[in-house]
Write a protein that holds these residues in place. Structure first.
Motif, PDB file in Angstrom:
ATOM      1  N   VAL A  56       0.856  -1.189   0.000  1.00  0.00           N
ATOM      2  CA  VAL A  56       0.000   0.000   0.000  1.00  0.00           C
ATOM      3  C   VAL A  56       0.892   1.239   0.000  1.00  0.00           C
ATOM      4  N   GLU A  57       0.342   2.340  -0.496  1.00  0.00           N
ATOM      5  CA  GLU A  57       1.040   3.625  -0.360  1.00  0.00           C
ATOM      6  C   GLU A  57       0.255   4.495   0.612  1.00  0.00           C
ATOM      7  N   ALA A  58       0.968   5.029   1.585  1.00  0.00           N
ATOM      8  CA  ALA A  58       0.345   5.921   2.568  1.00  0.00           C
ATOM      9  C   ALA A  58       0.205   7.309   1.960  1.00  0.00           C
ATOM     10  N   VAL A 110       5.890   5.088   1.951  1.00  0.00           N
ATOM     11  CA  VAL A 110       5.634   6.407   2.530  1.00  0.00           C
ATOM     12  C   VAL A 110       6.397   7.452   1.706  1.00  0.00           C
ATOM     13  N   ASN A 111       5.717   8.529   1.359  1.00  0.00           N
ATOM     14  CA  ASN A 111       6.358   9.608   0.590  1.00  0.00           C
ATOM     15  C   ASN A 111       7.242  10.461   1.491  1.00  0.00           C
ATOM     16  N   VAL A 112       8.386  10.828   0.971  1.00  0.00           N
ATOM     17  CA  VAL A 112       9.294  11.678   1.731  1.00  0.00           C
ATOM     18  C   VAL A 112       9.587  12.922   0.907  1.00  0.00           C
ATOM     19  N   LEU A 142      10.496   3.831   1.187  1.00  0.00           N
ATOM     20  CA  LEU A 142      10.385   5.287   1.162  1.00  0.00           C
ATOM     21  C   LEU A 142      10.378   5.749  -0.282  1.00  0.00           C
ATOM     22  N   GLU A 143       9.432   6.625  -0.619  1.00  0.00           N
ATOM     23  CA  GLU A 143       9.340   7.139  -1.992  1.00  0.00           C
ATOM     24  C   GLU A 143       9.978   8.521  -2.057  1.00  0.00           C
ATOM     25  N   LEU A 144      11.022   8.613  -2.855  1.00  0.00           N
ATOM     26  CA  LEU A 144      11.703   9.894  -3.042  1.00  0.00           C
ATOM     27  C   LEU A 144      11.453  10.392  -4.455  1.00  0.00           C
ATOM     28  N   LEU A 172      11.964   5.448  -6.497  1.00  0.00           N
ATOM     29  CA  LEU A 172      12.010   6.756  -7.152  1.00  0.00           C
ATOM     30  C   LEU A 172      10.614   7.028  -7.711  1.00  0.00           C
ATOM     31  N   ASP A 173       9.947   8.011  -7.106  1.00  0.00           N
ATOM     32  CA  ASP A 173       8.547   8.321  -7.404  1.00  0.00           C
ATOM     33  C   ASP A 173       8.444   9.252  -8.618  1.00  0.00           C
ATOM     34  N   ASP A 174       7.305   9.223  -9.296  1.00  0.00           N
ATOM     35  CA  ASP A 174       6.997  10.163 -10.383  1.00  0.00           C
ATOM     36  C   ASP A 174       8.081  10.176 -11.451  1.00  0.00           C
ATOM     37  N   LEU A 193      11.354   1.810  -9.481  1.00  0.00           N
ATOM     38  CA  LEU A 193      11.012   3.017 -10.243  1.00  0.00           C
ATOM     39  C   LEU A 193       9.498   3.086 -10.334  1.00  0.00           C
ATOM     40  N   LYS A 194       8.931   4.253 -10.085  1.00  0.00           N
ATOM     41  CA  LYS A 194       7.491   4.406 -10.276  1.00  0.00           C
ATOM     42  C   LYS A 194       7.259   5.321 -11.479  1.00  0.00           C
ATOM     43  N   ILE A 195       6.673   4.767 -12.527  1.00  0.00           N
ATOM     44  CA  ILE A 195       6.423   5.555 -13.740  1.00  0.00           C
ATOM     45  C   ILE A 195       5.264   6.496 -13.475  1.00  0.00           C
TER      46      ILE A 195
HETATM   47 MG    MG Z   1       4.233   8.429  -3.975  1.00  0.00          MG
END
Ligand code: MG
Ligand code: C2E
Ligand code: MG
Length: 284
Positions: A56-58, A110-112, A142-144, A172-174, A193-195
């Motif tokens: 899950v993503e918070a 979790v987004n940072v 952790l999503e950076l 690596l987000d976005d 990697l998150k596209i």
């Molecule tokens: Mg995110």
């Protein structure tokens, strides 16, 4: 000043209103952070078949007492501007570790924010929250975003290595929306990697977006990273991404963000995350 130096602009009463509005909201946000006014919602992340929830993503949520639901795009930017993103981030991380305890085997992302990550105390803070909550570091991701890496190459690398030594994974987000420097991918130890959803959104309409998705999947796979597609909304997008070799998917097709209790309830009901129209061709 926000628009850059060496320019003039004509005063407009709306500017004043916008500024005082923001000041008010700033105060309200501080109060919300201090006084239990924020919540954390969770969006499922599924495997490529769409059938199994992997994590899950918070996502932070704020319901303003007067204005109602405020979008994270607005209040996260405000929190970054005022510096209270540090407290906000710590709150989300702690809450996610507490809630995530109930979901054995699921990864909790979790987004940072860059501001948070760049603080020398950041790694220590993560360590402390993991200790206090007893959450397994191997289940934390952790999503950076790429902007984290700008200008502080060495310290960012050190922080990432320390986190990884604790067992925490880093995504690596976005991806694709910032500088998307290939040097970053080589140098930093990303696990995933998150596209960005802007590419997913255009897959069916624009050949260039489809080509970019293919290239990013190849890049990620070639570098030994997992690849997640964000913002998957339709069966066609799902099919395309699956064929392209994406490992994980996230998007309204598989569920929007929901309360922790709802995640728990659905995990207890097999098939509860499946899209209603999942064709049998996809379900293998
Ligand atoms: Mg995110
Ligand atoms: P993000 O990390 O890229 O999170 C994914 C965003 O995409 C979420 O928006 C989610 O609701 C939205 N989304 C998911 N699936 C779909 C879909 O199928 N279609 C569309 N159109 N959208 C989808 P949300 O919750 O509004 O959050 C926006 C951004 O705010 C996040 O983007 C993240 O950058 C930031 N954010 C949210 N919570 C936090 C937080 O706790 N800390 C920090 N630093 N940033 C946060
Ligand atoms: Mg994202």
């Amino acid at each position: 000043k926000n628009e850059g130096r060496n320019r003039a602009c004509i005063y407009d009463a709306e500017m004043d209103a916008a500024l005082s509005n923001r000041k008010l909201l700033e105060g309200d946000l501080r109060e919300a952070i201090a006084g239990n006014g924020l919540r954390v919602a969770y969006q499922p992340i599924v495997d490529k078949s769409g059938e199994k929830v992997m994590g899950v993503e918070a996502l932070c949520r704020w319901t303003h007492p007067v204005r109602g639901e405020i979008s994270p795009a607005e209040f996260i930017a405000l929190a970054e501007h005022t510096g209270c993103i540090v407290e906000l981030g710590a709150f989300v991380l702690r809450q996610a570790c507490l809630d995530g305890d109930a979901w054995a085997d699921l990864t909790v992302a979790v987004n940072v924010s860059p501001l948070q990550f760049r603080r020398p105390e950041f790694v220590g803070q993560v360590e402390r929250i993991l200790e206090e909550t007893g959450f397994d570091p191997k289940r934390l991701e952790l999503e950076l975003t790429e902007s984290v890496l700008l200008g502080n190459v060495d310290s960012a690398e050190q922080a990432m290595l320390r986190l990884k030594a604790m067992g925490v994974r880093i995504a690596l987000d976005d991806f694709g929306t910032g500088y998307s420097s290939l040097q970053y991918l080589r140098r930093y130890p990303f696990d995933k990697l998150k596209i960005d959803r802007s590419f997913v959104h255009s897959i069916e309409k624009a050949a260039d977006a489809a080509a970019i998705v293919h290239a990013v999947v190849g890049l990620g796979r070639g570098l030994g990273m997992k690849v997640t597609a964000e913002g998957v909304e339709t069966a066609d997008q799902h099919l395309f991404l699956r064929a392209a070799g994406v490992h994980f998917m996230q998007g309204f097709r598989f569920g929007a963000s929901m309360k922790a209790e709802e995640i728990t309830a659905r995990l207890g009901r097999p098939g509860a995350f499946l899209p209603a129209d999942l064709p049998s061709a996809l379900a293998s």
